[in-house]
Design an enzyme around this catalytic site. Sequence first.
Site, PDB file in Angstrom:
ATOM      1  N   GLY A 188       0.844  -1.210   0.000  1.00  0.00           N
ATOM      2  CA  GLY A 188       0.000   0.000   0.000  1.00  0.00           C
ATOM      3  C   GLY A 188       0.866   1.242   0.000  1.00  0.00           C
ATOM      4  O   GLY A 188       0.484   2.296   0.515  1.00  0.00           O
ATOM      5  N   GLY A 247      -0.081   5.008  -1.271  1.00  0.00           N
ATOM      6  CA  GLY A 247      -1.140   5.771  -0.616  1.00  0.00           C
ATOM      7  C   GLY A 247      -0.633   6.982   0.144  1.00  0.00           C
ATOM      8  O   GLY A 247       0.554   7.328   0.071  1.00  0.00           O
ATOM      9  N   ASP A 262       2.258  -1.867  -4.317  1.00  0.00           N
ATOM     10  CA  ASP A 262       0.862  -1.407  -4.280  1.00  0.00           C
ATOM     11  C   ASP A 262       0.140  -2.064  -5.456  1.00  0.00           C
ATOM     12  O   ASP A 262       0.765  -2.467  -6.439  1.00  0.00           O
ATOM     13  CB  ASP A 262       0.797   0.126  -4.421  1.00  0.00           C
ATOM     14  CG  ASP A 262      -0.493   0.729  -3.881  1.00  0.00           C
ATOM     15  OD1 ASP A 262      -0.429   1.466  -2.867  1.00  0.00           O
ATOM     16  OD2 ASP A 262      -1.568   0.469  -4.460  1.00  0.00           O
ATOM     17  N   ILE A 263      -1.175  -2.130  -5.360  1.00  0.00           N
ATOM     18  CA  ILE A 263      -1.973  -2.647  -6.486  1.00  0.00           C
ATOM     19  C   ILE A 263      -2.000  -1.609  -7.621  1.00  0.00           C
ATOM     20  O   ILE A 263      -2.175  -1.947  -8.776  1.00  0.00           O
ATOM     21  CB  ILE A 263      -3.395  -3.018  -5.999  1.00  0.00           C
ATOM     22  CG1 ILE A 263      -4.080  -3.940  -6.994  1.00  0.00           C
ATOM     23  CG2 ILE A 263      -4.239  -1.797  -5.694  1.00  0.00           C
ATOM     24  CD1 ILE A 263      -5.336  -4.600  -6.449  1.00  0.00           C
ATOM     25  N   ARG A 264      -1.816  -0.320  -7.230  1.00  0.00           N
ATOM     26  CA  ARG A 264      -1.769   0.778  -8.214  1.00  0.00           C
ATOM     27  C   ARG A 264      -0.323   1.127  -8.487  1.00  0.00           C
ATOM     28  O   ARG A 264       0.444   1.372  -7.549  1.00  0.00           O
ATOM     29  CB  ARG A 264      -2.415   2.050  -7.644  1.00  0.00           C
ATOM     30  CG  ARG A 264      -3.914   2.068  -7.582  1.00  0.00           C
ATOM     31  CD  ARG A 264      -4.396   3.441  -7.132  1.00  0.00           C
ATOM     32  NE  ARG A 264      -3.922   3.804  -5.797  1.00  0.00           N
ATOM     33  CZ  ARG A 264      -3.496   5.004  -5.459  1.00  0.00           C
ATOM     34  NH1 ARG A 264      -3.462   5.984  -6.350  1.00  0.00           N
ATOM     35  NH2 ARG A 264      -3.087   5.259  -4.219  1.00  0.00           N
ATOM     36  N   TYR A 270     -15.248  -0.424   8.007  1.00  0.00           N
ATOM     37  CA  TYR A 270     -13.825  -0.138   8.199  1.00  0.00           C
ATOM     38  C   TYR A 270     -13.439  -0.331   9.671  1.00  0.00           C
ATOM     39  O   TYR A 270     -12.467  -1.025   9.993  1.00  0.00           O
ATOM     40  CB  TYR A 270     -13.576   1.308   7.750  1.00  0.00           C
ATOM     41  CG  TYR A 270     -12.194   1.855   8.012  1.00  0.00           C
ATOM     42  CD1 TYR A 270     -11.085   1.378   7.322  1.00  0.00           C
ATOM     43  CD2 TYR A 270     -12.005   2.896   8.932  1.00  0.00           C
ATOM     44  CE1 TYR A 270      -9.820   1.926   7.555  1.00  0.00           C
ATOM     45  CE2 TYR A 270     -10.755   3.435   9.157  1.00  0.00           C
ATOM     46  CZ  TYR A 270      -9.658   2.946   8.469  1.00  0.00           C
ATOM     47  OH  TYR A 270      -8.420   3.474   8.690  1.00  0.00           O
ATOM     48  N   LYS A 324     -10.999  -3.112  11.476  1.00  0.00           N
ATOM     49  CA  LYS A 324      -9.814  -2.746  12.268  1.00  0.00           C
ATOM     50  C   LYS A 324      -9.876  -3.383  13.667  1.00  0.00           C
ATOM     51  O   LYS A 324      -8.847  -3.820  14.180  1.00  0.00           O
ATOM     52  CB  LYS A 324      -9.677  -1.222  12.373  1.00  0.00           C
ATOM     53  CG  LYS A 324      -9.317  -0.523  11.051  1.00  0.00           C
ATOM     54  CD  LYS A 324      -7.927  -0.890  10.548  1.00  0.00           C
ATOM     55  CE  LYS A 324      -7.519  -0.104   9.316  1.00  0.00           C
ATOM     56  NZ  LYS A 324      -6.265  -0.548   8.715  1.00  0.00           N
TER      57      LYS A 324
HETATM   58  P1  NAD Z   1      -4.629   5.188   1.171  1.00  0.00           P
HETATM   59  O1  NAD Z   1      -6.009   4.827   0.736  1.00  0.00           O
HETATM   60  O2  NAD Z   1      -4.092   6.514   0.818  1.00  0.00           O
HETATM   61  O3  NAD Z   1      -3.596   4.085   0.678  1.00  0.00           O
HETATM   62  C1  NAD Z   1      -3.886   2.710   0.695  1.00  0.00           C
HETATM   63  C2  NAD Z   1      -3.147   2.082  -0.452  1.00  0.00           C
HETATM   64  O4  NAD Z   1      -3.474   0.688  -0.474  1.00  0.00           O
HETATM   65  C3  NAD Z   1      -3.562   2.654  -1.815  1.00  0.00           C
HETATM   66  O5  NAD Z   1      -2.445   3.166  -2.506  1.00  0.00           O
HETATM   67  C4  NAD Z   1      -4.198   1.477  -2.543  1.00  0.00           C
HETATM   68  O6  NAD Z   1      -3.924   1.453  -3.930  1.00  0.00           O
HETATM   69  C5  NAD Z   1      -3.562   0.303  -1.827  1.00  0.00           C
HETATM   70  N1  NAD Z   1      -4.360  -0.924  -1.951  1.00  0.00           N
HETATM   71  C6  NAD Z   1      -5.705  -1.053  -1.911  1.00  0.00           C
HETATM   72  N2  NAD Z   1      -6.045  -2.345  -2.116  1.00  0.00           N
HETATM   73  C7  NAD Z   1      -4.893  -3.034  -2.272  1.00  0.00           C
HETATM   74  C8  NAD Z   1      -4.594  -4.393  -2.510  1.00  0.00           C
HETATM   75  N3  NAD Z   1      -5.551  -5.301  -2.666  1.00  0.00           N
HETATM   76  N4  NAD Z   1      -3.305  -4.757  -2.614  1.00  0.00           N
HETATM   77  C9  NAD Z   1      -2.300  -3.835  -2.492  1.00  0.00           C
HETATM   78  N5  NAD Z   1      -2.529  -2.522  -2.290  1.00  0.00           N
HETATM   79  C10 NAD Z   1      -3.811  -2.133  -2.177  1.00  0.00           C
HETATM   80  O7  NAD Z   1      -4.576   4.959   2.761  1.00  0.00           O
HETATM   81  P2  NAD Z   1      -3.592   5.615   3.810  1.00  0.00           P
HETATM   82  O8  NAD Z   1      -4.241   6.817   4.316  1.00  0.00           O
HETATM   83  O9  NAD Z   1      -2.235   5.688   3.270  1.00  0.00           O
HETATM   84  O10 NAD Z   1      -3.704   4.531   4.973  1.00  0.00           O
HETATM   85  C11 NAD Z   1      -2.762   3.506   5.135  1.00  0.00           C
HETATM   86  C12 NAD Z   1      -3.203   2.675   6.319  1.00  0.00           C
HETATM   87  O11 NAD Z   1      -3.308   3.497   7.490  1.00  0.00           O
HETATM   88  C13 NAD Z   1      -4.557   2.017   6.152  1.00  0.00           C
HETATM   89  O12 NAD Z   1      -4.528   0.735   6.723  1.00  0.00           O
HETATM   90  C14 NAD Z   1      -5.487   2.911   6.925  1.00  0.00           C
HETATM   91  O13 NAD Z   1      -6.577   2.187   7.432  1.00  0.00           O
HETATM   92  C15 NAD Z   1      -4.607   3.376   8.047  1.00  0.00           C
HETATM   93  N6  NAD Z   1      -5.048   4.655   8.591  1.00  0.00           N
HETATM   94  C16 NAD Z   1      -4.960   5.802   7.860  1.00  0.00           C
HETATM   95  C17 NAD Z   1      -5.393   7.004   8.404  1.00  0.00           C
HETATM   96  C18 NAD Z   1      -5.323   8.297   7.648  1.00  0.00           C
HETATM   97  O14 NAD Z   1      -5.817   9.313   8.123  1.00  0.00           O
HETATM   98  N7  NAD Z   1      -4.711   8.326   6.475  1.00  0.00           N
HETATM   99  C19 NAD Z   1      -5.925   7.018   9.703  1.00  0.00           C
HETATM  100  C20 NAD Z   1      -6.037   5.827  10.391  1.00  0.00           C
HETATM  101  C21 NAD Z   1      -5.572   4.650   9.843  1.00  0.00           C
HETATM  102  N1  SER Z   2      -8.530   8.918   8.425  1.00  0.00           N
HETATM  103  C1  SER Z   2      -9.184   7.656   8.489  1.00  0.00           C
HETATM  104  C2  SER Z   2     -10.531   7.722   7.894  1.00  0.00           C
HETATM  105  O1  SER Z   2     -11.094   8.800   7.942  1.00  0.00           O
HETATM  106  C3  SER Z   2      -9.293   7.185   9.917  1.00  0.00           C
HETATM  107  O2  SER Z   2      -8.943   5.859   9.958  1.00  0.00           O
HETATM  108  O3  SER Z   2     -11.023   6.742   7.420  1.00  0.00           O
END
Ligand code: NAD
Ligand code: SER
Length: 316
Positions: free
Chosen positions: A10, A13, A36-38, A140, A144
């Site tokens: 991932g 992201g 990443d998948i993308r 979601y 988690k």
């Molecule tokens: P994001 O959506 O920006 O990135 C997630 C990435 O996972 C994407 O680039 C997507 O292409 C990739 N992905 C989706 N399906 C996939 C698959 N099958 N195989 C491989 N890659 C795949 O999310 P983020 O904000 O970078 O979050 C990363 C992690 O942190 C997540 O687990 C999210 O739940 C957690 N998180 C994020 C936040 C936040 O505010 N950003 C807050 C709490 C928790």
């Molecule tokens: N920033 C994240 C969301 O809004 C929290 O896990 O989904």
Amino acid sequence: MKKEKILIIGANGQIGSVLTNQLRDQYGYDNIIPSDIRVPDHDAPLFERLDVLDKAQLHEVVKKHTITQIYHLAAILSAKGELNPKWAWDVNMNGLFNVLDLAKEKKQKLFFPSSIAVFGPEAQKENTPQYAPLTPTTVYGISKVAGENWCQYYHKKYGVDVRSIRYPGIIGHESLPGGGTTDYAVEIYHAAAKGEAYTSFIDKDTRLPMIYMADAIRATIQLMEAPSEDISIRTSYNLSGMSFSPIEIAQSIRAHVHDFKVTFEPDFREEIAQSWPSSIDDSRAGEDWNWKAEFDLPKMTNDMLKHLKERYMTAV
Ligand code: NAD
Ligand code: SER
């Protein structure tokens, strides 16, 4: 340099793209394998296109690069997940099982990000404690909570060295968010830096826990580098940076962009936000691995606007 070979799943992201660069600075460029998948839209050496649901492909990538640690970031976030709950459950749970099984077999250290979305309306809203009731209202959040408990199970039963943080909403200038409820707090800065008005999908007084990207990345690596015996929580640690509402972030922006205008059109994401805490008690992270946030709202606003204004001015 430490002798680790780290796979980020991932990595394209919001968090992964920043974490990749930070880990490369600390562990050496060639020791970090982003996947990443993308596929990224820029040149990305050592990048592996990987679907975490494809177990065989995951094993192949790990073998090819002799991976010792995994940061498993791939997930479908809160707002996007509500639009397709079964898909979100599939990616979030089966992706995690593939990674947990791999870490068990190959004895890799693993990072799993959880979220403030594990809490629901029954949890204390202010200063939500580590052990509050976990009754999330989103798929979601449910994934988690289940994920955190599976991590603890794999740790206790099979000795997997898995570590986890319940991130608040993450705000950074480097990357864009991927479909969460807290995304407004990134979008609002981009609008202000471009000299545009912003319409918030979260209502004006809804306060949520947030954290600046620099703090979130520092916490993640600090947790992963802490001695194993210091990690007393193997579900997931509460983590806190700051808390604010859309009105408060707008006021903070107005200290730099005096005529910045915000209107409010709450949508389904407001209901999700209402079910989450307003602020988080992260004292266990402080006690166990010396966590302390460095950025508050004024400091973050200053840094965000400085970087984004530079970017948009160069783009003109
Ligand atoms: P994001 O959506 O920006 O990135 C997630 C990435 O996972 C994407 O680039 C997507 O292409 C990739 N992905 C989706 N399906 C996939 C698959 N099958 N195989 C491989 N890659 C795949 O999310 P983020 O904000 O970078 O979050 C990363 C992690 O942190 C997540 O687990 C999210 O739940 C957690 N998180 C994020 C936040 C936040 O505010 N950003 C807050 C709490 C928790
Ligand atoms: N920033 C994240 C969301 O809004 C929290 O896990 O989904």
